[in-house]
Write a protein that holds these residues in place. Structure first.
Motif, PDB file in Angstrom:
ATOM      1  N   THR A   1      -4.442   1.170  -8.358  1.00 23.25           N
ATOM      2  CA  THR A   1      -3.061   0.695  -8.302  1.00 23.25           C
ATOM      3  C   THR A   1      -2.208   1.447  -9.309  1.00 23.25           C
ATOM      4  O   THR A   1      -2.732   2.110 -10.204  1.00 23.25           O
ATOM      5  CB  THR A   1      -3.011  -0.826  -8.577  1.00 23.25           C
ATOM      6  OG1 THR A   1      -1.677  -1.297  -8.442  1.00 23.25           O
ATOM      7  CG2 THR A   1      -3.557  -1.167  -9.953  1.00 23.25           C
ATOM      8  N   ARG A   2      -0.913   1.357  -9.136  1.00 26.63           N
ATOM      9  CA  ARG A   2       0.012   1.969 -10.077  1.00 26.63           C
ATOM     10  C   ARG A   2       1.264   1.112 -10.175  1.00 26.63           C
ATOM     11  O   ARG A   2       1.626   0.392  -9.243  1.00 26.63           O
ATOM     12  CB  ARG A   2       0.378   3.387  -9.674  1.00 26.63           C
ATOM     13  CG  ARG A   2       1.241   3.517  -8.445  1.00 26.63           C
ATOM     14  CD  ARG A   2       1.819   4.924  -8.319  1.00 26.63           C
ATOM     15  NE  ARG A   2       2.670   5.214  -9.462  1.00 26.63           N
ATOM     16  CZ  ARG A   2       2.901   6.455  -9.918  1.00 26.63           C
ATOM     17  NH1 ARG A   2       2.351   7.493  -9.331  1.00 26.63           N
ATOM     18  NH2 ARG A   2       3.693   6.639 -10.964  1.00 26.63           N
TER      19      ARG A   2
ATOM     20  N   CYS B   1       4.978  14.751  -4.615  1.00 23.03           N
ATOM     21  CA  CYS B   1       3.805  15.551  -4.273  1.00 23.03           C
ATOM     22  C   CYS B   1       2.861  15.699  -5.453  1.00 23.03           C
ATOM     23  O   CYS B   1       1.686  16.027  -5.269  1.00 23.03           O
ATOM     24  CB  CYS B   1       4.221  16.916  -3.749  1.00 23.03           C
ATOM     25  SG  CYS B   1       4.991  17.988  -4.997  1.00 23.03           S
ATOM     26  N   GLN B   2       3.357  15.427  -6.680  1.00 26.57           N
ATOM     27  CA  GLN B   2       2.491  15.570  -7.839  1.00 26.57           C
ATOM     28  C   GLN B   2       1.951  14.225  -8.319  1.00 26.57           C
ATOM     29  O   GLN B   2       0.755  13.965  -8.241  1.00 26.57           O
ATOM     30  CB  GLN B   2       3.211  16.282  -8.986  1.00 26.57           C
ATOM     31  CG  GLN B   2       2.279  16.605 -10.152  1.00 26.57           C
ATOM     32  CD  GLN B   2       2.831  17.665 -11.085  1.00 26.57           C
ATOM     33  OE1 GLN B   2       4.016  17.992 -11.061  1.00 26.57           O
ATOM     34  NE2 GLN B   2       1.961  18.227 -11.906  1.00 26.57           N
ATOM     35  N   CYS B   3       2.798  13.330  -8.785  1.00 27.58           N
ATOM     36  CA  CYS B   3       2.300  12.071  -9.349  1.00 27.58           C
ATOM     37  C   CYS B   3       2.093  10.979  -8.305  1.00 27.58           C
ATOM     38  O   CYS B   3       1.506   9.945  -8.612  1.00 27.58           O
ATOM     39  CB  CYS B   3       3.238  11.570 -10.450  1.00 27.58           C
ATOM     40  SG  CYS B   3       4.764  10.803  -9.845  1.00 27.58           S
ATOM     41  N   GLY B   4       2.586  11.182  -7.078  1.00 32.45           N
ATOM     42  CA  GLY B   4       2.371  10.209  -6.023  1.00 32.45           C
ATOM     43  C   GLY B   4       3.305   9.023  -6.038  1.00 32.45           C
ATOM     44  O   GLY B   4       3.095   8.060  -5.294  1.00 32.45           O
ATOM     45  N   TYR B   5       4.354   9.062  -6.881  1.00 35.91           N
ATOM     46  CA  TYR B   5       5.283   7.932  -6.929  1.00 35.91           C
ATOM     47  C   TYR B   5       6.007   7.818  -5.582  1.00 35.91           C
ATOM     48  O   TYR B   5       6.502   8.803  -5.049  1.00 35.91           O
ATOM     49  CB  TYR B   5       6.300   8.139  -8.054  1.00 35.91           C
ATOM     50  CG  TYR B   5       7.020   6.868  -8.441  1.00 35.91           C
ATOM     51  CD1 TYR B   5       6.554   6.085  -9.488  1.00 35.91           C
ATOM     52  CD2 TYR B   5       8.150   6.446  -7.749  1.00 35.91           C
ATOM     53  CE1 TYR B   5       7.200   4.911  -9.846  1.00 35.91           C
ATOM     54  CE2 TYR B   5       8.792   5.274  -8.093  1.00 35.91           C
ATOM     55  CZ  TYR B   5       8.323   4.510  -9.137  1.00 35.91           C
ATOM     56  OH  TYR B   5       8.959   3.338  -9.475  1.00 35.91           O
TER      57      TYR B   5
ATOM     58  N   PHE C   1       0.843  -1.185   0.000  1.00 41.33           N
ATOM     59  CA  PHE C   1       0.000   0.000   0.000  1.00 41.33           C
ATOM     60  C   PHE C   1       0.886   1.245   0.000  1.00 41.33           C
ATOM     61  O   PHE C   1       1.880   1.319   0.699  1.00 41.33           O
ATOM     62  CB  PHE C   1      -0.923  -0.021   1.214  1.00 41.33           C
ATOM     63  CG  PHE C   1      -2.003  -1.071   1.113  1.00 41.33           C
ATOM     64  CD1 PHE C   1      -3.160  -0.829   0.384  1.00 41.33           C
ATOM     65  CD2 PHE C   1      -1.848  -2.302   1.723  1.00 41.33           C
ATOM     66  CE1 PHE C   1      -4.143  -1.795   0.265  1.00 41.33           C
ATOM     67  CE2 PHE C   1      -2.823  -3.273   1.610  1.00 41.33           C
ATOM     68  CZ  PHE C   1      -3.978  -3.020   0.883  1.00 41.33           C
ATOM     69  N   ILE C   2       0.486   2.215  -0.812  1.00 41.88           N
ATOM     70  CA  ILE C   2       1.328   3.389  -1.061  1.00 41.88           C
ATOM     71  C   ILE C   2       0.945   4.528  -0.114  1.00 41.88           C
ATOM     72  O   ILE C   2      -0.226   4.864   0.034  1.00 41.88           O
ATOM     73  CB  ILE C   2       1.185   3.852  -2.521  1.00 41.88           C
ATOM     74  CG1 ILE C   2       1.668   2.745  -3.466  1.00 41.88           C
ATOM     75  CG2 ILE C   2       1.985   5.132  -2.761  1.00 41.88           C
ATOM     76  CD1 ILE C   2       1.424   3.050  -4.930  1.00 41.88           C
ATOM     77  N   ALA C   3       1.956   5.095   0.511  1.00 41.37           N
ATOM     78  CA  ALA C   3       1.757   6.236   1.408  1.00 41.37           C
ATOM     79  C   ALA C   3       3.017   7.095   1.352  1.00 41.37           C
ATOM     80  O   ALA C   3       3.977   6.773   0.649  1.00 41.37           O
ATOM     81  CB  ALA C   3       1.481   5.762   2.837  1.00 41.37           C
TER      82      ALA C   3
ATOM     83  N   ALA D   1      -1.695  13.041  -8.413  1.00 40.26           N
ATOM     84  CA  ALA D   1      -2.180  11.677  -8.625  1.00 40.26           C
ATOM     85  C   ALA D   1      -1.819  10.842  -7.402  1.00 40.26           C
ATOM     86  O   ALA D   1      -0.726  10.979  -6.847  1.00 40.26           O
ATOM     87  CB  ALA D   1      -1.568  11.068  -9.877  1.00 40.26           C
ATOM     88  N   ARG D   2      -2.746  10.012  -6.997  1.00 43.16           N
ATOM     89  CA  ARG D   2      -2.526   9.111  -5.883  1.00 43.16           C
ATOM     90  C   ARG D   2      -3.074   7.730  -6.240  1.00 43.16           C
ATOM     91  O   ARG D   2      -4.041   7.609  -6.987  1.00 43.16           O
ATOM     92  CB  ARG D   2      -3.209   9.620  -4.599  1.00 43.16           C
ATOM     93  CG  ARG D   2      -2.694  10.957  -4.098  1.00 43.16           C
ATOM     94  CD  ARG D   2      -1.260  10.871  -3.604  1.00 43.16           C
ATOM     95  NE  ARG D   2      -0.783  12.153  -3.073  1.00 43.16           N
ATOM     96  CZ  ARG D   2      -0.130  13.069  -3.796  1.00 43.16           C
ATOM     97  NH1 ARG D   2       0.099  12.844  -5.086  1.00 43.16           N
ATOM     98  NH2 ARG D   2       0.279  14.196  -3.248  1.00 43.16           N
TER      99      ARG D   2
END
Length: 257
Positions: free
Chosen positions: A248-249, A60-64, A53-55, A89-90
Motif C-alpha cells: 500500500t501507499r 511512471c517512476q513513483c507510481g503515484y 486499488f492503484i492502476a 515504484a508500484r
C-alpha cells in the motif's frame, strides 16, 4: 497405506484435508472488517468495492496515481523536483482506514496468514516489475525490532512473490546497521535524515548484486525515504536498477476519486 494416482497427490492430499478442516472450524473472514468470506486473507464484497486499488494512469517512476491520463512516461511533480534513486515504484492499494486495519493486524498482530493473499494483490500491481527482476530483496528490520516482532512482514510478502515469479529471494541482501526512530511522526526531511547511513549491503551478497535488477519489497510507502536510501546504497554497490513494490501507499484524498 499410500494412495497416489498422480505424482504429488499423496503429499498434497493431507495439506488439502487440513486446510478444509481448518476452514470448517475457523471459517475465513474478511481481512478488514472480519465478516465471513470465502477465502483466507481476502476481503468481503463491501470492503473490496471500497478499496482503492492503484492502476494507470500513474507516475511512471513513483507510481503515484493521477486523476487524468497524461500519456505514457509522465512523471509527477515530486519526482521531477527531487528524482528518487529507485527506478520505479508500484503499490497495490491506497492506504486508508480499512487497509490500515489489515496492515496493523499483519504487522503487529501476528496475522501472518494474510501474507499470501496480500502478496497476490502486489503481484497484480507489480507484474511488469516482477517480470524484469533478477533478485527480490526486502526492507530489513533492525535486529532488536526483529527480535521483538519475531518476523519481518516485508519478507513474508517477498517470499511468495519470489516463488510465484521464479526469482531468487535474498532476505538478507540489505542490513539495517543502525536502529532508526519510527518514521510515522516525522516530516519528510526528518525521515530522510533518520535513515541516512542506516543501511548496508551484506558482504556475502556483494558479488551477487553486481549488474542485477533488484526488486525491493516493503509493506507501506509513505514519503519513500526508506526505500530511496536503500536504492541509493544498492546502486552504489553495483545494482543495475532498483524497483520498489509495496502492498500500500499513502495517497492524498483528492488524488483518487
Amino acid at each position: 497405506m499410500r494412495i497416489e494416482t498422480f505424482p504429488g497427490v499423496a503429499t498434497a492430499l493431507p495439506a488439502q484435508i487440513l486446510h478444509a478442516a481448518l476452514n470448517f472450524v475457523l471459517p475465513p473472514r474478511c481481512a478488514s472488517c472480519g465478516v465471513q468470506t470465502g477465502s483466507t486473507g481476502g476481503l468481503c464484497t463491501e470492503c473490496w468495492t471500497q478499496a482503492r486499488f492503484i492502476a494507470a494512469p500513474q507516475c511512471c517512476q513513483c507510481g503515484y496515481p493521477f486523476e487524468l491520463d497524461f500519456g505514457v512516461g509522465v512523471r509527477c511533480g515530486a519526482c521531477l523536483s527531487r528524482p528518487p534513486y529507485f527506478d520505479r515504484a508500484r503499490a497495490a492499494v491506497a492506504y486508508d482506514d480499512r487497509i490500515a486495519q489489515i496492515v496493523i493486524a499483519f504487522k503487529h498482530g501476528d496475522r501472518t496468514d494474510l501474507a499470501p493473499g496480500l502478496a497476490a494483490w502486489m503481484r497484480r500491481a507489480g507484474g511488469e516489475l516482477l517480470q524484469e527482476a533478477d533478485i527480490i530483496a526486502t526492507v530489513p528490520l533492525h535486529r532488536r525490532r526483529l527480535f521483538s516482532r519475531r518476523y519481518n512482514q516485508s519478507s513474508l510478502l517477498g517470499q511468495p512473490l519470489a516463488r510465484a515469479a521464479g526469482i531468487p529471494f535474498i532476505g538478507d541482501l540489505v542490513i539495517r546497521q543502525r536502529e532508526t526512530d519510527s518514521q510515522g511522526h516525522l516530516s519528510p526531511s526528518a525521515r530522510r535524515r533518520n535513515v541516512e547511513g542506516a543501511f548496508r549491503v551484506a558482504a556475502q551478497h556483494k558479488d551477487t548484486l553486481k549488474d542485477k535488477r533488484v526488486l525491493l519489497i516493503d509493506d507501506v510507502l509513505t514519503t519513500g525515504a526508506t526505500v530511496n536510501a536503500i536504492a541509493r546504497r544498492l546502486k552504489r554497490e553495483g545494482a543495475r536498477t532498483v524497483d520498489v513494490l509495496t502492498l500500500t501507499r499513502v495517497v492524498r484524498e483528492t488524488s483518487v476519486s
